[in-house]
Design a protein around this motif. Structure first.
Motif, short mmCIF file in Angstrom:
data_model
loop_
_atom_site.label_atom_id
_atom_site.label_comp_id
_atom_site.label_asym_id
_atom_site.label_seq_id
_atom_site.Cartn_x
_atom_site.Cartn_y
_atom_site.Cartn_z
N TYR A 1 24.17 -12.32 -40.61
CA TYR A 1 24.04 -13.68 -41.49
C TYR A 1 23.94 -15.16 -40.93
O TYR A 1 23.72 -15.79 -40.59
N ALA A 2 25.56 -15.14 -40.57
CA ALA A 2 25.91 -16.37 -40.14
C ALA A 2 25.21 -16.88 -39.29
O ALA A 2 24.84 -18.47 -39.26
N THR A 3 24.34 -15.93 -37.66
CA THR A 3 23.31 -16.97 -37.35
C THR A 3 21.84 -16.73 -38.08
O THR A 3 21.75 -18.36 -37.68
N VAL B 1 12.36 -14.22 -32.00
CA VAL B 1 13.29 -13.09 -32.17
C VAL B 1 14.71 -14.22 -31.82
O VAL B 1 14.74 -14.44 -30.62
N ALA B 2 15.52 -14.19 -32.43
CA ALA B 2 16.91 -15.32 -32.09
C ALA B 2 18.05 -14.14 -32.12
O ALA B 2 19.07 -14.07 -32.79
N ALA B 3 18.59 -13.53 -30.49
CA ALA B 3 19.30 -12.25 -30.10
C ALA B 3 19.91 -13.37 -29.88
O ALA B 3 20.74 -14.68 -29.40
N ASP B 4 21.94 -12.55 -29.91
CA ASP B 4 23.19 -12.87 -29.90
C ASP B 4 23.23 -12.46 -28.02
O ASP B 4 22.20 -11.93 -27.93
N ASN B 5 23.94 -12.92 -27.42
CA ASN B 5 23.95 -13.17 -25.86
C ASN B 5 25.17 -12.33 -25.54
O ASN B 5 26.28 -12.49 -25.38
N ASP B 6 25.16 -10.84 -26.10
CA ASP B 6 26.30 -10.06 -25.73
C ASP B 6 26.21 -9.28 -24.51
O ASP B 6 25.15 -9.37 -24.03
#
Length: 192
Positions: free
Chosen positions: A107-109, A144-149
């Protein structure tokens, strides 16, 4: 709705609600294939994020506790829970905006991207849900705006959708972290 999680992340509520009391209900447990009485739906103070299917039906809720807790490293984190037994695969939360939607994990993203760009956003709740959600919303998603995990789970799941993909440059961050560190204007430029 104001909530400690929204304040900590510096984002707006985009239609979310905060539970005003503890709520229990009789619910269908998709995992067990049976109705169960007295299931905890929400605790007073939880931020509630609806998890819907493409038909618009509510299938689950993500509940975010108002009180962050320290993890093993001492960093404060908000506890996120789903209703036990509720469906999560193929569910999402849409933040309305302009054009085709960005697909994101959390959600925050999603709220950060909406506030930076004005674009529509679809929150999938996990990278593992990118595939099912993207298949259901064919033609409605732009990228897609992915997290850079660290384990590259978000990147791998994003690539499997076949959609264009972008990640923030720093490992271990998401787009909300990027906005916190550099501002919404930088996020807008990076997503352009």
């Amino acid at each position: 709705a104001r909530h400690a999680y929204l304040d900590a992340k510096g984002v707006q509520d985009h239609g979310l609600r905060v539970a005003t009391r503890d709520t229990r209900a009789r619910l269908w447990n998709a995992e067990e294939g049976e109705w169960q009485d007295g299931c905890l739906v929400a605790r007073r103070g939880d931020l509630l994020i609806p998890m819907v299917g493409p038909d618009g039906n509510l299938w689950n809720l993500q509940r975010i506790d108002p009180n962050p807790r320290a993890d093993r490293t001492g960093r404060k984190k908000f506890i996120k829970r789903f209703i036990k037994g509720g469906r999560s695969k193929g569910t999402f939360y849409r933040i309305e905006g302009e054009g085709n939607a960005w697909l994101v994990e959390g959600y925050a993203t999603g709220a950060t991207i909406r506030e930076a760009t004005g674009a529509a956003v679809v929150v999938a709740f996990s990278a593992g849900n990118f595939g099912p959600v993207s298949q259901m919303l064919t033609g409605e998603l732009k990228a897609v705006a992915a997290d850079n995990d660290r384990k590259q789970v978000g990147e791998k799941a994003a690539r499997e959708t076949g959609l264009p993909m972008v990640m923030p440059p720093d490992v271990g961050t998401d787009w909300n972290d990027q906005a916190t560190a550099h501002g919404l204007a930088v996020v807008r430029e990076m997503l352009a």
